[in-house]
Enzyme design. Structure first.
Site, PDB file in Angstrom:
ATOM      1  N   TYR A 256       0.877  -1.167   0.000  1.00  0.00           N
ATOM      2  CA  TYR A 256       0.000   0.000   0.000  1.00  0.00           C
ATOM      3  C   TYR A 256       0.916   1.220   0.000  1.00  0.00           C
ATOM      4  O   TYR A 256       1.805   1.325   0.847  1.00  0.00           O
ATOM      5  CB  TYR A 256      -0.873   0.037   1.256  1.00  0.00           C
ATOM      6  N   ASP A 284      -6.629  -0.759  -5.863  1.00  0.00           N
ATOM      7  CA  ASP A 284      -8.087  -0.639  -5.780  1.00  0.00           C
ATOM      8  C   ASP A 284      -8.547  -0.097  -4.435  1.00  0.00           C
ATOM      9  O   ASP A 284      -9.703  -0.260  -4.049  1.00  0.00           O
ATOM     10  CB  ASP A 284      -8.753  -1.994  -6.042  1.00  0.00           C
ATOM     11  N   HIS A 373     -10.688  -6.971  -4.565  1.00  0.00           N
ATOM     12  CA  HIS A 373     -10.310  -6.892  -3.152  1.00  0.00           C
ATOM     13  C   HIS A 373     -11.196  -7.810  -2.294  1.00  0.00           C
ATOM     14  O   HIS A 373     -11.569  -7.473  -1.173  1.00  0.00           O
ATOM     15  CB  HIS A 373     -10.429  -5.451  -2.652  1.00  0.00           C
TER      16      HIS A 373
END
Length: 488
Positions: A256, A284, A373
């Site tokens: 991330y 996403d 996700h």
């Protein structure tokens, strides 16, 4: 970063005085912190911190968090070092809060064979015939908050359900009289050998399932000859996961992007220096979706404050709170920067259209993971398997299939699901929740059992389909006419 040394020594009696909402201290790993300012922001609700107030909260803290998460606290939070020796008997110890028969402290099982559901008797692992069996055990042995965090999806969970049900709208066309005496599942992912076209995908907070967390996934992946994708939001530190791998073991790292780009650069370089072979950037999640089942736990845990007519922020569950550092400004313009800080191949995790796959090729991306996700972000998105058909058909039309590697995740529960994904053009599939459910139910043995079940089912499917090797699985072997039909 929080200071690691201080001249002040805090006595246990002094620590015990600071146990109120407006004055809250706790001891973590031998150091005393003022956590008053963090009370309203804590992912598990303020009750968890209040329980640890004025005493040693190390055990509850370590059961979920990696030690380096303390770096998010400002330097002023560190009060000093706790005095040497154990706390005196009069110092209170944390005790679990109760609600509806479940502990409200977000923590893993203290004993994997313990039971939380009345009358539930955990069956031996030899009785686990499929992945759904293991999921059922996990639901019964996990803490309520842990189960809700892992199993929750966005909003009405339509996409969560669709991820698996979409596979059931794909039909098979078996070939006959093929020599399938020997069926081989070996393959390569990004050029690295793998015993079966499965990898353990990145999932957060592994210690909610097992006290040792992600390092157990590392060990299980090696034993089964598959690749582990290590998560940014792990319960274990990156050092712990890297040190648990074998010398010849292949690991990928999921990233991330942090709003503080220096933090991201340091993390990426650390992963590369530790031997990670590829960088999977999650794309996403500029912010995390509303996972209401997870969010509701914080409300329930903090219900006393509601009764006192205080404002309770129900906008965050565990998921949203732990992800507050994610940079929502990260975009295509930043790809060159990422490529400049690492030699690892960069892959994008969370691609959902052909258009973005083509743009990834233009930007020199080595692979994409087609994923929503796990149905945890935007509800009513298409399943990974449906996206896969669109993407691979588009790449074939443009003669671009050799320009980028395509994987997918979401909804894999059967070996036949893997076969269908391979037939549509995926090089491999990621498993997330199944590996966590195996971890929660039976530890490393459970994770390995999940992989073994999926492999056995894949071998059976390949044999019955007349495909003795992965390379012989072809697009024309599946019927996808109804795949794009969505009935809710």
């Amino acid at each position: 970063m929080v200071m690691t040394t201080t001249n002040k020594i805090v006595k246990w009696e002094e620590l015990a005085k600071h146990n109120k909402e407006d004055d809250l201290w706790t001891c973590l790993k031998g150091k005393v912190y003022n956590i008053t300012h963090f009370l309203e922001e804590h992912p598990g609700g303020k009750h968890v911190l209040l329980q640890a107030g004025g005493t040693d909260g190390t055990m509850a803290f370590a059961s979920v968090h990696p030690i380096d998460v303390l770096s998010i606290l400002p330097p002023s939070s560190l009060i000093g070092d706790i005095e040497a020796g154990p706390p005196p008997p009069q110092i209170p110890r944390p005790t679990p809060l109760k609600d509806s028969g479940h502990d409200l402290v977000v923590s893993p099982l203290s004993d994997v064979s313990s039971t939380l559901s009345s009358g539930f008797v955990q069956p031996p692992i030899s009785h686990m015939l499929n992945v759904f069996d293991i999921e059922s055990v996990a639901r019964n042995v996990m803490k309520k908050e842990a189960w809700d965090y892992y199993s929750s999806g966005a909003d009405d969970e339509i996409t969560l359900r669709e991820n698996h049900s979409a596979f059931q709208r794909i039909w098979l066309k078996p070939r006959i009289l093929v020599n399938v005496k020997t069926v081989k599942t070996t393959t390569n992912i990004l050029g690295f050998p793998c015993a079966v076209p499965i990898y353990i995908t990145a999932t957060a907070l592994g210690k909610l399932a097992h006290p040792e967390g992600e390092v157990v996934l590392t060990k299980a992946a090696y034993e089964q000859g598959i690749i582990q994708m290590m998560p940014t939001l792990a319960s274990c530190t990156l050092d712990e996961m890297l040190s648990s791998k074998q010398p010849d073991q292949v690991q990928f790292f999921q990233l991330y992007v942090n709003s503080n780009r220096k933090v991201t650069e340091d993390l990426v370089r650390k992963a590369e220096q530790g031997g990670c072979k590829a960088l999977f950037v999650t794309v996403d999640a500029p912010q995390l979706g509303r996972r209401e089942k997870d969010m509701r736990n914080k409300f329930t845990a903090d219900k006393a404050a509601v009764q006192n007519k205080k404002d309770v922020n129900r906008g965050q569950g565990t998921a949203r709170a732990i992800s507050s550092f994610i940079d929502p400004s990260f975009c295509w313009d930043d790809i060159p920067w990422l490529q400049s800080i690492t030699k690892m191949p960069i892959c994008l995790k969370g691609v959902q259209t052909l258009q973005d796959t083509l743009k990834a090729i233009e930007n020199g991306i080595k692979a994409v993971v087609l994923s929503n996700h796990g149905g945890r972000q935007l509800d009513c998105c298409r399943s990974g398997i449906e996206i896969l058909e669109e993407v691979m058909d588009g790449l074939r039309e443009r003669n671009l299939t050799d320009k980028i590697e395509v994987m997918m995740d979401g909804g894999i529960r059967r070996g036949a699901d893997i076969f269908k994904a391979l037939a549509l053009g995926a090089s491999a599939v990621g498993i997330g929740r199944p590996s966590l459910y195996g971890l929660a139910s039976y530890g490393q043995e459970g994770v390995e059992r999940v992989v073994e079940i999926l492999k056995d089912e894949l071998v059976m499917t390949m044999g019955l389909m007349g495909t003795p090797s992965i390379s012989e699985i072809k697009r024309e072997m599946v019927i996808t006419r109804n795949l794009r039909d969505h009935v809710v």
